[in-house]
Design an enzyme around this catalytic site. Structure first.
Site, PDB file in Angstrom:
ATOM      1  N   HIS A 243       0.839  -1.193   0.000  1.00 15.82           N
ATOM      2  CA  HIS A 243       0.000   0.000   0.000  1.00 15.82           C
ATOM      3  C   HIS A 243       0.880   1.251   0.000  1.00 15.82           C
ATOM      4  O   HIS A 243       1.538   1.559   0.991  1.00 15.82           O
ATOM      5  CB  HIS A 243      -0.947  -0.022   1.209  1.00 15.82           C
TER       6      HIS A 243
ATOM      7  N   HIS B 231      -5.874  -5.342  -6.132  1.00 17.95           N
ATOM      8  CA  HIS B 231      -5.884  -6.537  -5.291  1.00 17.95           C
ATOM      9  C   HIS B 231      -7.275  -6.801  -4.725  1.00 17.95           C
ATOM     10  O   HIS B 231      -8.191  -6.004  -4.860  1.00 17.95           O
ATOM     11  CB  HIS B 231      -4.849  -6.421  -4.174  1.00 17.95           C
TER      12      HIS B 231
ATOM     13  N   CYS C  51     -13.538  -4.022   7.114  1.00 19.26           N
ATOM     14  CA  CYS C  51     -13.019  -4.343   5.790  1.00 19.26           C
ATOM     15  C   CYS C  51     -11.727  -5.109   5.966  1.00 19.26           C
ATOM     16  O   CYS C  51     -11.123  -5.101   7.043  1.00 19.26           O
ATOM     17  CB  CYS C  51     -12.835  -3.099   4.929  1.00 19.26           C
TER      18      CYS C  51
ATOM     19  N   HIS D  69      -8.759  -8.069   3.778  1.00 18.60           N
ATOM     20  CA  HIS D  69      -8.215  -8.727   2.590  1.00 18.60           C
ATOM     21  C   HIS D  69      -8.265 -10.238   2.792  1.00 18.60           C
ATOM     22  O   HIS D  69      -7.636 -10.740   3.733  1.00 18.60           O
ATOM     23  CB  HIS D  69      -6.767  -8.296   2.368  1.00 18.60           C
TER      24      HIS D  69
ATOM     25  N   GLU E 290     -11.053  -8.048  14.621  1.00 18.59           N
ATOM     26  CA  GLU E 290     -11.131  -6.587  14.619  1.00 18.59           C
ATOM     27  C   GLU E 290     -12.193  -6.053  15.572  1.00 18.59           C
ATOM     28  O   GLU E 290     -12.023  -4.999  16.176  1.00 18.59           O
ATOM     29  CB  GLU E 290     -11.421  -6.111  13.190  1.00 18.59           C
TER      30      GLU E 290
ATOM     31  N   TYR F  21     -13.102  -0.234  -6.600  1.00 16.47           N
ATOM     32  CA  TYR F  21     -12.838   1.200  -6.508  1.00 16.47           C
ATOM     33  C   TYR F  21     -11.339   1.464  -6.475  1.00 16.47           C
ATOM     34  O   TYR F  21     -10.525   0.567  -6.230  1.00 16.47           O
ATOM     35  CB  TYR F  21     -13.488   1.800  -5.257  1.00 16.47           C
TER      36      TYR F  21
ATOM     37  N   GLU G 186      -5.596   3.158  -2.548  1.00 14.64           N
ATOM     38  CA  GLU G 186      -6.293   1.883  -2.396  1.00 14.64           C
ATOM     39  C   GLU G 186      -6.861   1.559  -3.772  1.00 14.64           C
ATOM     40  O   GLU G 186      -7.472   2.422  -4.418  1.00 14.64           O
ATOM     41  CB  GLU G 186      -7.432   1.980  -1.375  1.00 14.64           C
TER      42      GLU G 186
ATOM     43  N   GLU H  83      -8.908  -1.682  -5.241  1.00 18.40           N
ATOM     44  CA  GLU H  83      -9.412  -2.979  -4.807  1.00 18.40           C
ATOM     45  C   GLU H  83     -10.647  -3.444  -5.578  1.00 18.40           C
ATOM     46  O   GLU H  83     -11.534  -2.655  -5.902  1.00 18.40           O
ATOM     47  CB  GLU H  83      -9.804  -2.913  -3.319  1.00 18.40           C
TER      48      GLU H  83
ATOM     49  N   TRP I 118     -14.491   4.828  -0.158  1.00 18.59           N
ATOM     50  CA  TRP I 118     -15.208   3.612  -0.550  1.00 18.59           C
ATOM     51  C   TRP I 118     -16.577   3.557   0.108  1.00 18.59           C
ATOM     52  O   TRP I 118     -17.521   3.042  -0.481  1.00 18.59           O
ATOM     53  CB  TRP I 118     -14.380   2.360  -0.276  1.00 18.59           C
TER      54      TRP I 118
END
Length: 191
Positions: A25, A32, A67, A69, A87, A104, A114, A116, A160
């Site tokens: 990043h 990704h 959010c 990955h 989280e 986005y 970002e 993604e 986003w």
């Protein structure tokens, strides 16, 4: 120490490799795989979070519930469950695909990008008590749908989030969002 990996994608949303998450990043972040989750409680309120101030990308912005990955070879539901637990200390009762085709690109004030393919899901919970990880979450609050819609017009919301709300608002209140199925998920991601 384990280094978290992200799944890199080509323009057809097929996996083409992996890379370390933190090192990837920057101003030229590769495209990704990611996901966004909106957690809905029994009363229809949505958990809205503020990203930790120490986060590398978009610190301190308000956004959806969670959010993350998906790890290489990790399915979307498994990734969502993993991140909700680590989280926010939450356990999902159900997970529904809502915007499987969402993608986005956003640039932060410091130039970090970002980029993604980021399917959006709804998770329902019966237990609304949270235990946010302070390295990830600065604040976590249960909001009405009207409050969520209003946040999309405020500059302290994530880019986003604003883009997702433009697609989610026409679907009605979160408990009524239709199941979009798994057909629109990227080829790189198992359900």
């Amino acid at each position: 120490m384990h280094t978290e990996e992200i799944v890199l994608l080509n323009t057809a949303d097929e996996a083409i490799g992996t890379a370390p998450k933190i090192a990837s990043h920057h101003r030229d972040t590769p495209y990704h795989l990611a996901f966004s989750c909106y957690v809905v409680g029994p009363d229809g309120r949505v958990l809205i979070t503020r990203r930790a101030l120490a986060k590398k990308t978009f610190p301190g912005v308000w956004t959806g519930s969670c959010c993350g990955h998906p790890a290489p070879r990790e399915g979307l539901r498994a990734a969502v469950r993993r991140r909700l637990g680590s989280e926010l200390g939450l356990t999902a009762d159900s997970i529904t695909s809502v915007l499987p085709g969402f993608r986005y690109r956003a640039v932060a004030a410091d130039g970090t990008v970002e980029h993604e393919r980021c399917p959006v899901v709804r998770a329902t919970v019966s237990d609304v008590s949270t235990a946010p990880d302070p390295s990830e979450v600065e604040d976590a609050e249960w909001w009405t749908w009207a409050q969520c819609l209003a946040l999309a017009d405020r500059p302290e919301s994530s880019p986003w989030y604003r883009l997702q709300m433009a697609e989610l608002a026409p679907l009605g209140a979160p408990p009524d969002w239709p199941d979009a199925g798994t057909g629109g998920l990227p080829p790189a991601l198992a359900w």
